[in-house]
Write an enzyme that holds these catalytic residues in place. Sequence first.
Site, PDB file in Angstrom:
ATOM      1  NE  ARG A 193      -3.681  -0.570   0.153  1.00  0.00           N
ATOM      2  CZ  ARG A 193      -4.564  -0.693  -0.842  1.00  0.00           C
ATOM      3  NH1 ARG A 193      -4.524  -1.739  -1.636  1.00  0.00           N
ATOM      4  NH2 ARG A 193      -5.468   0.238  -1.039  1.00  0.00           N
ATOM      5  CG  LEU A 194       1.566   3.960  -3.264  1.00  0.00           C
ATOM      6  CD1 LEU A 194       1.089   4.884  -4.389  1.00  0.00           C
ATOM      7  CD2 LEU A 194       3.081   4.001  -3.135  1.00  0.00           C
ATOM      8  CG  LEU A 195       2.912   3.627   3.874  1.00  0.00           C
ATOM      9  CD1 LEU A 195       4.246   3.333   4.544  1.00  0.00           C
ATOM     10  CD2 LEU A 195       1.753   3.234   4.787  1.00  0.00           C
ATOM     11  CG  HIS A 248      12.700  -0.335  -4.921  1.00  0.00           C
ATOM     12  ND1 HIS A 248      11.361  -0.483  -5.222  1.00  0.00           N
ATOM     13  CD2 HIS A 248      13.325  -0.095  -6.109  1.00  0.00           C
ATOM     14  CE1 HIS A 248      11.174  -0.323  -6.519  1.00  0.00           C
ATOM     15  NE2 HIS A 248      12.348  -0.089  -7.076  1.00  0.00           N
TER      16      HIS A 248
HETATM   17  C1  GRF Z   1      10.844  -7.756  -2.377  1.00  0.00           C
HETATM   18  O1  GRF Z   1      11.385  -7.933  -3.655  1.00  0.00           O
HETATM   19  C2  GRF Z   1      11.040  -6.333  -1.917  1.00  0.00           C
HETATM   20  O2  GRF Z   1      12.210  -5.765  -2.397  1.00  0.00           O
HETATM   21  C3  GRF Z   1       9.846  -5.639  -2.517  1.00  0.00           C
HETATM   22  O3  GRF Z   1       8.797  -6.564  -2.399  1.00  0.00           O
HETATM   23  C4  GRF Z   1       9.325  -7.885  -2.379  1.00  0.00           C
HETATM   24  C5  GRF Z   1       8.822  -8.536  -1.135  1.00  0.00           C
HETATM   25  O4  GRF Z   1       9.163  -9.900  -1.073  1.00  0.00           O
HETATM   26  N1  GRF Z   1       9.604  -4.387  -1.844  1.00  0.00           N
HETATM   27  P1  GRF Z   1       9.003 -10.674   0.315  1.00  0.00           P
HETATM   28  O5  GRF Z   1       7.525 -10.573   0.712  1.00  0.00           O
HETATM   29  O6  GRF Z   1       9.904 -10.057   1.309  1.00  0.00           O
HETATM   30  O7  GRF Z   1       9.379 -12.096  -0.022  1.00  0.00           O
END
Ligand code: GRF
Length: 217
Positions: A94-96, A112
């Site tokens: 969700r965007l915060l 990210h």
């Molecule tokens: C990861 O690739 C993270 O970088 C991104 O969403 C994905 C989440 O994967 N923000 P997980 O739920 O931690 O396995």
Amino acid sequence: MSKLKLGVLISGRGSNLQALIDACAAPGFPAEIALVLSNKADAFGLERASGAGIATAVVDHRGYPGDKPAFEAAMDAALREAGVELVCLAGFMRLLSPWFVGQWHNALINIHPSLLPSFKGLDTHERALAAGVRFHGCTVHYVRPEMDEGPIIAQAAVPVLPGDDGHRLADRVLLSEHRLYPHAVRLIAEGRARVDGDMVRIDGPVPDLAALVNPPL
Ligand code: GRF
């Protein structure tokens, strides 16, 4: 010494959460997870947390139709109630709002799957391949109101290999994420990551990140 209390926000499988759970279980790690909070009741990460004896909460955004402030206030209250000091986004989808981000200014971080500021948003691996970059990777950064923006705490580069498709590249980046996120949390918990304007200054020695985060080629 008392440990930094983490709140981990998830929406899904929670493999980064698992990496943080494992890191926190290691003797001497300077942080502990006080709460895992999901906006989805069926997120697999909740099972990981319960299995590790960690408190969980679900704040389902669908319970607040058209009322994002109330949704975020409920999350904020759950985090404060649990004594959380640092919020870690780990696949939270969700965007915060600027309000929530402001409540946790410099106490809210995200992982990210790209080398920011390249490839903000979704489908980063496919877009990196399409752009022909030779290095892709992942970033842990402090959160600001704009999506995937904010002072960079740590990054890991992952080489793009001949024959890579989005899945193969994503798998290798994910392995690096699992090493990078605990590293970044440790830097913060040890008080070594100082926000200085738009940048983060790291005090003291930083381990050889290439060895730390990149699986052998
Ligand atoms: C990861 O690739 C993270 O970088 C991104 O969403 C994905 C989440 O994967 N923000 P997980 O739920 O931690 O396995």
